[in-house]
Design an enzyme around this catalytic site. Structure first.
Site, mmCIF file in Angstrom:
data_model
loop_
_atom_site.group_PDB
_atom_site.id
_atom_site.type_symbol
_atom_site.label_atom_id
_atom_site.label_comp_id
_atom_site.label_asym_id
_atom_site.label_seq_id
_atom_site.Cartn_x
_atom_site.Cartn_y
_atom_site.Cartn_z
ATOM 1 N N PHE A 66 0.854 -1.183 0.000
ATOM 2 C CA PHE A 66 0.000 0.000 0.000
ATOM 3 C C PHE A 66 0.889 1.231 0.000
ATOM 4 O O PHE A 66 1.637 1.459 0.941
ATOM 5 C CB PHE A 66 -0.958 0.056 1.191
ATOM 6 N N ASP A 73 9.152 2.942 2.134
ATOM 7 C CA ASP A 73 7.987 3.751 2.476
ATOM 8 C C ASP A 73 7.769 3.612 3.981
ATOM 9 O O ASP A 73 7.254 2.603 4.452
ATOM 10 C CB ASP A 73 6.778 3.251 1.673
ATOM 11 N N LYS A 90 2.388 11.172 7.343
ATOM 12 C CA LYS A 90 1.549 10.916 8.523
ATOM 13 C C LYS A 90 2.013 11.625 9.797
ATOM 14 O O LYS A 90 1.765 12.814 9.937
ATOM 15 C CB LYS A 90 1.384 9.398 8.700
HETATM 16 C C1 LIG Z 1 -1.028 6.061 4.431
HETATM 17 C C2 LIG Z 1 0.053 5.504 3.589
HETATM 18 C C3 LIG Z 1 0.367 6.064 2.346
HETATM 19 C C4 LIG Z 1 -0.435 7.170 1.710
HETATM 20 O O1 LIG Z 1 -0.465 8.319 2.462
HETATM 21 P P1 LIG Z 1 -1.625 9.422 2.187
HETATM 22 O O2 LIG Z 1 -1.230 10.561 3.061
HETATM 23 O O3 LIG Z 1 -2.915 8.782 2.585
HETATM 24 O O4 LIG Z 1 -1.573 9.737 0.739
HETATM 25 C C5 LIG Z 1 1.440 5.538 1.658
HETATM 26 N N1 LIG Z 1 2.161 4.515 2.149
HETATM 27 C C6 LIG Z 1 1.875 3.956 3.344
HETATM 28 C C7 LIG Z 1 2.723 2.833 3.844
HETATM 29 C C8 LIG Z 1 0.808 4.410 4.098
HETATM 30 O O5 LIG Z 1 0.497 3.825 5.257
#
Ligand SMILES: *Cc1c(COP(=O)(O)O)cnc(C)c1O
Length: 401
Positions: free
Chosen positions: A140, A225, A254
């Site tokens: 994701f 990520d 985040k």
């Molecule tokens: C939440 C998330 C994203 C996307 O972030 P947004 O601010 O919602 O665009 C990308 N990678 C990971 C691992 C995430 O948990």
């Protein structure tokens, strides 16, 4: 207006791209949130780890209010007096020479994809438009059209093609399969240290270091990520730190702004991030002074309140307590720090039902995939609050099907 009225409005006028629990939150403080009827809940999602510092952290609030009264947005057409300080503090915190600020996590991932492609053409010598990026099944990384192009989840992509080419998916947790997928055209490998949305999937020990080593051997960038796993969540500042891996490029978001504001960034050293030249990439809001001031305070809270250490200790405690719960429905308790997944047996009838029962018990948790309940409270949680939650979770996990 009561809960029912708010939900009716939302269902009538809002797009139905989420399936939220039926709780209408009106206020938050630390690990607690309060609904419009005044009921109190322990937040065990932390807005997908965006509020690691706890709801409405007073120090971040003060920074936001102070900066909002001075100047909020200049655009990058001009410079501002907050962003350079954020750059420096980020570099001191993470050890990377440079950063590039964006807003959402998805934007930062997109930025990393562009950066990897440019690096491939300019540095590695990949023929133009041939760059490939190796990703993992179950990933994701966000919701843009390019990012869903390399999702393996049918719900995220089926109706949204045509897709951006140049991505190759390999099984998660299998470093040998990943290495085999790397070719002379590979710009980068993009990996989550733990797949949060994928169901709190923790890869085998040594996986991240093997991935980093494979990238090095084949001259591909290792991009991690850490949008969800980073900034203390797993008990270290970054989940990669558990294996002493230093990726070439790291993506964060985040918790970077404590839930007050969307702030994300790509981190790398000058040889890589220095490749962008004026005009190649940008964002009206990225790096704005309000965002930068909020991010500076949010990072300072993570450091000064030792939230990584807290997540390590309390995460171990929480996980032990969860693992000791006798339940006919639980298959496995796993995770790292305060990113914990309780996987239910398929015959338990899905995690959603249990999240709804938990809500009635005063605990907000969200199912991730069909069979996993994620427990990821703000890192400011204390032992006493975990002790309050455990009997409630025990009762929930023992409700008959
Ligand atoms: C939440 C998330 C994203 C996307 O972030 P947004 O601010 O919602 O665009 C990308 N990678 C990971 C691992 C995430 O948990």
């Amino acid at each position: 207006m009561d809960t029912k009225a708010f939900i009716a409005l939302e269902e009538e006028y809002g797009a139905h791209n989420y399936h939220p629990l039926d709780v209408v939150i009106a206020r938050g403080e630390g690990v607690w949130v309060y609904d419009v009827e005044g009921r109190k809940y322990l937040d065990c999602l932390s807005a997908y780890s965006a509020v690691n510092q706890g709801h409405v952290h007073p120090r971040i609030l003060a920074a936001l209010v102070e900066q909002a009264g001075r100047v909020t947005l200049t655009s990058r057409a001009f410079r501002n007096d907050q962003l350079p300080l954020l750059y420096k503090e980020l570099s001191e915190l993470t050890g990377y020479g440079m950063s590039l600020p964006m807003n959402s996590g998805a934007e930062a991932v997109e930025t990393a994809v562009k950066l990897a492609r440019k690096w491939a053409y300019q540095v590695k010598g990949v023929p133009r438009h041939k760059a490939e990026i190796v990703v993992c099944a179950g990933n994701f990384h966000g919701r843009t059209t390019t990012i869903v192009s390399f999702s393996t989840e049918p719900l995220y992509r089926d109706d949204f093609g045509p897709f951006t080419p140049g991505f190759i998916a390999v099984p998660y947790g299998d470093a040998a399969a990943l290495e085999k997928a790397i070719t002379s055209n590979t710009a980068a490998v993009l990996v989550e240290p733990i797949q949060g949305e994928g169901g709190v999937i923790v890869p085998p020990a040594g996986y991240l270091s093997a991935v980093a080593a494979a990238c090095k051997r084949h001259k591909a960038l290792c991009i991690t990520d850490e949008i969800q796993t980073g900034l203390g969540r797993t008990g270290r500042l970054f989940a990669c730190d558990h294996e002493n891996v230093r990726p070439d490029v790291m993506v964060i978001g985040k918790a970077m702004a404590g839930g007050f504001y969307p702030v994300s960034a790509v981190l790398a050293d000058r040889e890589i991030l220095g490749l962008f030249t004026p005009g190649e990439h940008g964002s009206t809001f990225g790096g704005n002074p309000l965002a930068a001031a909020v991010a500076r305070a949010s990072l300072a809270v993570i450091r000064d309140e030792k939230l990584s250490e807290r997540a390590f200790e309390l995460g171990n405690y929480f996980m032990e307590q969860l693992a000791e719960i006798p339940s006919p429905h639980v298959r496995e308790v796993r995770g790292r720090g305060l990113l914990i997944g309780v996987e239910l047996k398929p015959e338990a009838g899905g995690a959603r039902r249990f999240c709804e029962i938990l809500r009635g018990q005063g605990i907000l948790a969200k199912e991730t995939h069909d069979h996993v309940i994620r427990f990821a409270p703000p890192l400011v949680i204390d032992k006493q609050t975990i002790d309050w939650a455990i009997p409630r979770i025990r009762e929930t996990l023992n409700t008959p099907i």
